[in-house]
Design an enzyme around this catalytic site. Structure first.
Site, PDB file in Angstrom:
ATOM      1  N   ARG A  68       0.851  -1.193   0.000  1.00 47.69           N
ATOM      2  CA  ARG A  68       0.000   0.000   0.000  1.00 47.69           C
ATOM      3  C   ARG A  68       0.885   1.241   0.000  1.00 47.69           C
ATOM      4  O   ARG A  68       1.834   1.328   0.779  1.00 47.69           O
ATOM      5  CB  ARG A  68      -0.896  -0.032   1.235  1.00 47.69           C
ATOM      6  CG  ARG A  68      -1.814   1.153   1.351  1.00 47.69           C
ATOM      7  CD  ARG A  68      -2.961   0.884   2.302  1.00 47.69           C
ATOM      8  NE  ARG A  68      -3.957   0.003   1.714  1.00 47.69           N
ATOM      9  CZ  ARG A  68      -5.183  -0.181   2.198  1.00 47.69           C
ATOM     10  NH1 ARG A  68      -5.559   0.445   3.280  1.00 47.69           N
ATOM     11  NH2 ARG A  68      -6.028  -0.995   1.594  1.00 47.69           N
ATOM     12  N   LYS A  76       1.777  -7.587   4.974  1.00 45.86           N
ATOM     13  CA  LYS A  76       1.420  -6.341   4.288  1.00 45.86           C
ATOM     14  C   LYS A  76       2.618  -5.405   4.291  1.00 45.86           C
ATOM     15  O   LYS A  76       3.390  -5.360   5.243  1.00 45.86           O
ATOM     16  CB  LYS A  76       0.267  -5.644   5.025  1.00 45.86           C
ATOM     17  CG  LYS A  76      -0.522  -4.701   4.146  1.00 45.86           C
ATOM     18  CD  LYS A  76      -1.477  -5.484   3.258  1.00 45.86           C
ATOM     19  CE  LYS A  76      -2.265  -4.634   2.311  1.00 45.86           C
ATOM     20  NZ  LYS A  76      -3.189  -5.443   1.499  1.00 45.86           N
ATOM     21  N   ASP A  84      -1.485  -3.101  -4.168  1.00 48.32           N
ATOM     22  CA  ASP A  84      -2.577  -2.772  -3.254  1.00 48.32           C
ATOM     23  C   ASP A  84      -2.965  -1.335  -3.551  1.00 48.32           C
ATOM     24  O   ASP A  84      -2.502  -0.750  -4.549  1.00 48.32           O
ATOM     25  CB  ASP A  84      -2.140  -2.952  -1.788  1.00 48.32           C
ATOM     26  CG  ASP A  84      -3.311  -2.899  -0.829  1.00 48.32           C
ATOM     27  OD1 ASP A  84      -4.182  -3.785  -0.896  1.00 48.32           O
ATOM     28  OD2 ASP A  84      -3.389  -1.958  -0.011  1.00 48.32           O
ATOM     29  N   GLY A 138     -17.724   3.571  -4.472  1.00 49.46           N
ATOM     30  CA  GLY A 138     -16.380   3.535  -5.056  1.00 49.46           C
ATOM     31  C   GLY A 138     -16.351   2.779  -6.367  1.00 49.46           C
ATOM     32  O   GLY A 138     -16.548   1.557  -6.395  1.00 49.46           O
ATOM     33  N   GLY A 167     -13.774   2.245  -8.584  1.00 52.64           N
ATOM     34  CA  GLY A 167     -12.366   2.192  -8.986  1.00 52.64           C
ATOM     35  C   GLY A 167     -12.060   0.897  -9.726  1.00 52.64           C
ATOM     36  O   GLY A 167     -12.898   0.365 -10.463  1.00 52.64           O
ATOM     37  N   ASP A 213     -18.963   7.956  -6.111  1.00 48.43           N
ATOM     38  CA  ASP A 213     -17.502   8.029  -6.061  1.00 48.43           C
ATOM     39  C   ASP A 213     -17.149   9.481  -5.765  1.00 48.43           C
ATOM     40  O   ASP A 213     -17.872  10.393  -6.174  1.00 48.43           O
ATOM     41  CB  ASP A 213     -16.871   7.595  -7.401  1.00 48.43           C
ATOM     42  CG  ASP A 213     -15.407   7.210  -7.238  1.00 48.43           C
ATOM     43  OD1 ASP A 213     -15.097   6.010  -7.355  1.00 48.43           O
ATOM     44  OD2 ASP A 213     -14.568   8.105  -6.954  1.00 48.43           O
ATOM     45  N   ASN A 272     -11.289  -3.533   1.911  1.00 48.82           N
ATOM     46  CA  ASN A 272     -10.625  -4.167   3.054  1.00 48.82           C
ATOM     47  C   ASN A 272     -10.956  -3.410   4.339  1.00 48.82           C
ATOM     48  O   ASN A 272     -11.069  -2.185   4.335  1.00 48.82           O
ATOM     49  CB  ASN A 272      -9.101  -4.148   2.858  1.00 48.82           C
ATOM     50  CG  ASN A 272      -8.651  -5.210   1.882  1.00 48.82           C
ATOM     51  OD1 ASN A 272      -9.128  -6.341   1.903  1.00 48.82           O
ATOM     52  ND2 ASN A 272      -7.731  -4.843   1.000  1.00 48.82           N
TER      53      ASN A 272
END
Ligand code: NAD
Length: 368
Positions: free
Chosen positions: A62, A98, A135, A198, A200, A221, A278
């Site tokens: 991320r 992560k 991510d 969202g 995306g 969005d 998430n």
């Protein structure tokens, strides 16, 4: 360069120049956490390895701006723990990890490249116990840069030998999950009112799939340009301020996490929440609040597993498209099992999912 030394399990490896303290080491569940200042970028690069009980820890990289690097650490700790459950519930022989790059704003050009090379070094330094991928904030093309420093990187573009963008598979898995939720509500996708938060990389293909399946869709969005998608699909368009609280059957979070907290659950006007974002709950106790309100919550660790099933199915386990399709459809089966068990036991699907993940970690799935 930072030496990797053998450490006791409950140890937070912290070599960044901002280091002053780390959260609750006494209750730490992670196998190891590595924090350092990127040699090239000067940015905090955090890798949390939550578990390798079932196999190599996996989890994306991320790249995001944070007010403070410790907020990025919190994100890495939460997301990596969720990855452990996600992999176990998806039936993959992997644990959770992560990477978070705590940027100080949008990163492009040489600075972006520098940060990604820093990640590559850090991943390589872990010797293969953890593999990264894209991510929020990173792409398959970014994985090519990380791959200059380590081979433990997934979802590179197909022309570079990777499995590419995992978002379409995440959308397919989310659709299977929403179908299972509809069945639990005694409904079908046809005519089901869904509000997508969202549009995306995942939200856009999911919007198409929901429309094809006959759902009555509304979209929001923060990027107004996404209204073109709503127009194309004949879907409704809502502002980001009104959409989460609009009356609907299924609320489908597909932006960033943390939408549902003690202060927001009371405002919901939906029968269920099921989406690929998430970490939708600010903490696990929010699942109880949703349960008390009679709102069915589909755990995002199950709903969002399509991407890892695709990426690791293709690259590590060399599965055929038919095998991967079956795994994606299996997301719906797993969720249906969890919802039925939760209903039977009068508890939350989140608690059942956590128990099931624990069971699977105690009885490892065979590799391959
Ligand atoms: N990409 C994957 O394969 C994958 C896999 C598993 C989970 N996820 C999760 O799914 C979510 C979406 O991932 P993505 O890859 O589509 O990200 P993305 O950045 O491509 O899309 C997110 C979209 O949400 C919009 N958005 C941001 N804040 C919003 C708000 N407050 N209200 C409405 N819209 C908002 C953004 O403008 C963007 O269009 C993330 O939580 C991600 O972690 C993604």
């Amino acid at each position: 360069m930072i030496a990797i030394l053998p450490l006791p399990p409950n140890y937070v490896r912290c070599t960044c120049r901002w280091a002053v303290e780390v959260p609750s080491v006494s209750r730490m569940e992670h196998e190891q956490v590595r924090i350092h200042t990127g040699r090239r970028s000067g940015l905090p690069v955090i890798i949390a390895v939550h578990s390798t009980t079932l196999g190599q820890a996996i989890g994306g990289c991320r790249l995001k701006a944070f007010p403070h690097w410790k907020d990025a650490l919190d994100d890495a700790l939460r997301l990596s723990a969720a990855m452990t459950d996600k992999a176990a519930l998806a039936g993959l022989p992997h644990g959770g990890g992560k990477t978070v790059i705590a940027s100080d704003g949008p990163l492009s050009g040489e600075r972006r490249r520098a940060a990604l090379l820093d990640v590559g070094d850090a991943v390589e330094g872990l010797g293969g116990v953890y593999g990264t991928g894209p991510d929020s904030g990173t792409s398959p093309a970014d994985m090519n840069v990380i791959a200059e420093r380590t081979r433990h990187v997934f979802c590179r573009p197909p022309e570079n030998g990777g499995s590419g963008d995992s978002s379409p598979a995440t959308a397919v898995g989310a659709l299977a999950a929403i179908r299972a939720v509809a069945a639990d509500l005694g409904r079908e996708l046809d005519g089901l009112r869904c509000t997508l938060l969202g549009a995306g990389a995942v939200g856009t293909p999911l919007a198409r799939l929901l429309t094809e399946a006959g759902a009555t869709l509304s979209i929001t969005d923060v990027d107004d340009r996404k209204k073109a998608l709503a127009d194309e699909l004949g879907a409704g368009w809502l502002t980001p301020e009104e959409a989460p609280w609009a009356e609907t059957d299924v609320l489908v979070p597909a932006a960033l996490g943390g939408l549902l907290g003690p202060d927001t659950v009371g405002r919901l006007r939906c029968a269920a929440v099921a989406g690929p974002a998430n970490n939708q709950l600010t903490d696990a106790s929010v699942a109880d609040l949703l349960h008390e309100r009679g709102i069915l919550f589909a755990p995002d660790v199950i709903v969002s597993a399509g991407g890892i099933l695709h990426g690791f199915g293709v690259e590590i386990h060399h599965e055929t498209p038919a095998q991967i399709d079956a795994r994606l459809a299996g997301i719906g089966d797993t969720l249906a099992t969890v919802l039925a068990r939760a209903r039977h036991a009068g508890t939350t699907p989140l608690r059942v999912a956590a128990d099931l993940a624990r069971e699977r970690r105690l009885a490892p799935v065979p590799a391959g």
